[in-house]
Structure formats: C-alpha cells, structure tokens
Design a protein around this motif. Structure first.
Motif, short mmCIF file in Angstrom:
data_model
loop_
_atom_site.label_atom_id
_atom_site.label_comp_id
_atom_site.label_asym_id
_atom_site.label_seq_id
_atom_site.Cartn_x
_atom_site.Cartn_y
_atom_site.Cartn_z
N ILE A 5 10.09 -2.06 -3.11
CA ILE A 5 9.43 -1.31 -2.03
C ILE A 5 9.85 -1.87 -0.68
N LEU A 12 7.15 5.42 0.08
CA LEU A 12 5.83 6.04 -0.01
C LEU A 12 5.84 7.30 0.86
N GLN A 16 1.07 11.06 0.80
CA GLN A 16 0.14 10.20 0.05
C GLN A 16 -1.03 9.83 0.96
N PHE A 19 -4.24 3.75 2.29
CA PHE A 19 -4.79 2.74 1.40
C PHE A 19 -6.30 2.73 1.57
N SER A 53 8.51 9.49 5.12
CA SER A 53 7.85 8.44 4.35
C SER A 53 7.35 7.33 5.28
N ILE A 57 3.94 -0.87 4.32
CA ILE A 57 2.98 -0.84 3.22
C ILE A 57 2.26 -2.19 3.24
N LEU A 74 7.32 7.15 -4.45
CA LEU A 74 6.15 6.76 -5.21
C LEU A 74 5.13 7.90 -5.18
N GLN A 78 0.12 4.05 -5.69
CA GLN A 78 0.19 3.47 -4.34
C GLN A 78 -0.83 2.35 -4.13
N GLN A 79 -2.07 2.54 -4.57
CA GLN A 79 -3.10 1.53 -4.34
C GLN A 79 -2.74 0.23 -5.04
N SER A 82 0.54 -1.30 -3.40
CA SER A 82 0.20 -1.83 -2.07
C SER A 82 -0.51 -3.17 -2.22
#
Length: 200
Positions: A5, A12, A16, A19, A53, A57, A74, A78-79, A82
């Motif tokens: 990443i 990302l 999306q 977070f 994107s 992150i 992704l 993600q959660q 991250s």
C-alpha cells in the motif's frame, strides 16, 4: 500488504468510506492477529484503469504510482489494512493519535499510548516491528533490565509477531457457529476465538 500500500501497488479508491474504526476496534484487530485468529479476506481489483484514489492511509503518505502500470484497487478490507499500516509504520507527531500503539509485554495486551516520550521498557512500540535495528535493540535491552518472568513473555511475542513465516498449527480446532434462524446473526468475539487457541 501494508508495504505494498505504501509503495503505491495497492490503492484506496476515493469512493471508499473514510476510516471509521474506534480505538477499541483497532486493539481488537491487533489482538486477533497476535493470536493467529482469522481476520477476514481482502478484495483487490487489478486494473490499468485510472481511478481517483487516496494519497494517504492511516496518516501515511502513499508513494506515487507509475503511469500505465497496473495497480490493485482495494475494494474490501480498508479498515483492517489501514489499521495494520498505521500500527506498523506510523511516525506522526500527535501523542493522542489512534496509531500511537504499543504492546505491553507484562500484560500481554495492546494499548494506545498518550505520549511521544519513550514508554516504559515493557511497552514495545509497534512501529519498531518494521525496523529490525530498533526492534532488536529494544529486545536486547529487555534481557538485562527486566525481571525474569517478563523476559519469558517477550520471547514468544517477538518470534510470533515479527516472523513473516508464522502459521497456524494444524492441530488447532477451528471455531464454528451455526444459527437456527436466518434472522439471528452470530459475530464471534476475540474472547470466543481465544478459547480455541493455545497460549502464545
């Protein structure tokens, strides 16, 4: 995955959500990883198509990607990713950041720190795990300055979390749950998973 990443190989997409995890959810995920619990899958879409994107992150900058080079977007996870990026690579300046994390070798528990000063020796900052020099310097100082019981706790944690080759033992039972009604949902907690795992 976290390194991919930050190198810009996994992006990302802007569509999306942000977070949203709370601090206790971050701790729960790290606890699951340390105890070799399943943490779910990640869904990636490999494409040459350019999508808007995110360029950061978990408060970390993502490296620019090469033009006309396929990247992985992704789509799910993600959660979790991250959290892993933030826990392992955070170098921020906010002592109250959700990424200011450590592992308490005495209590065998993850915790959020509230200072940028060096924590007590039995608290290992998680961002030292990706820096072998800092990690082994910390571990070597433990062997001379902490009581014997704490040194015994440090050894298995260092081996299991730092080694990229740690695997589940085939003799472990897998947690399984069946509900009788489709209206009821079952969400295993970290405590339920722990019952199936041997101590670290």
């Amino acid at each position: 995955m976290a390194g991919r990443i930050l190198r810009g190989d996994i992006l990302l997409p802007k569509f999306q959500r942000d977070f949203v995890w709370e601090k206790h959810q971050i701790i729960d995920l790290l606890d699951s990883i340390a105890n070799n619990c399943p943490i779910g899958s990640v869904l990636l879409w490999r494409s040459r198509e350019l999508l808007r994107s995110e360029r950061s992150i978990a408060d970390l900058e993502i490296a620019p990607t090469q033009h006309d080079y396929p990247v992985n977007y992704l789509l799910d996870g993600q959660q979790r990713l991250s959290t892993i990026c933030g826990a392992l690579y955070w170098q921020g300046g906010d002592p109250l950041s959700r990424w200011n994390l450590a592992y308490d070798l005495r209590e065998r528990a993850f915790l959020h720190l509230t200072t940028l000063d060096d924590p007590p020796l039995h608290h290992l900052r998680l961002n030292k795990l990706t820096d072998p020099s800092a990690y082994f310097k910390h571990v070597s100082s433990l062997s001379t300055s902490l009581p014997v019981p704490t040194r015994r706790v440090e050894q298995p944690f260092g081996r299991s979390l730092y080694s990229p080759y740690s695997t589940l033992r085939s003799s472990r039972p897998l947690p399984f749950a069946r509900t009788r009604s489709s209206r009821k949902s079952f969400r295993p907690s970290v405590q339920n998973w722990r019952k199936c795992l041997p101590p670290i």
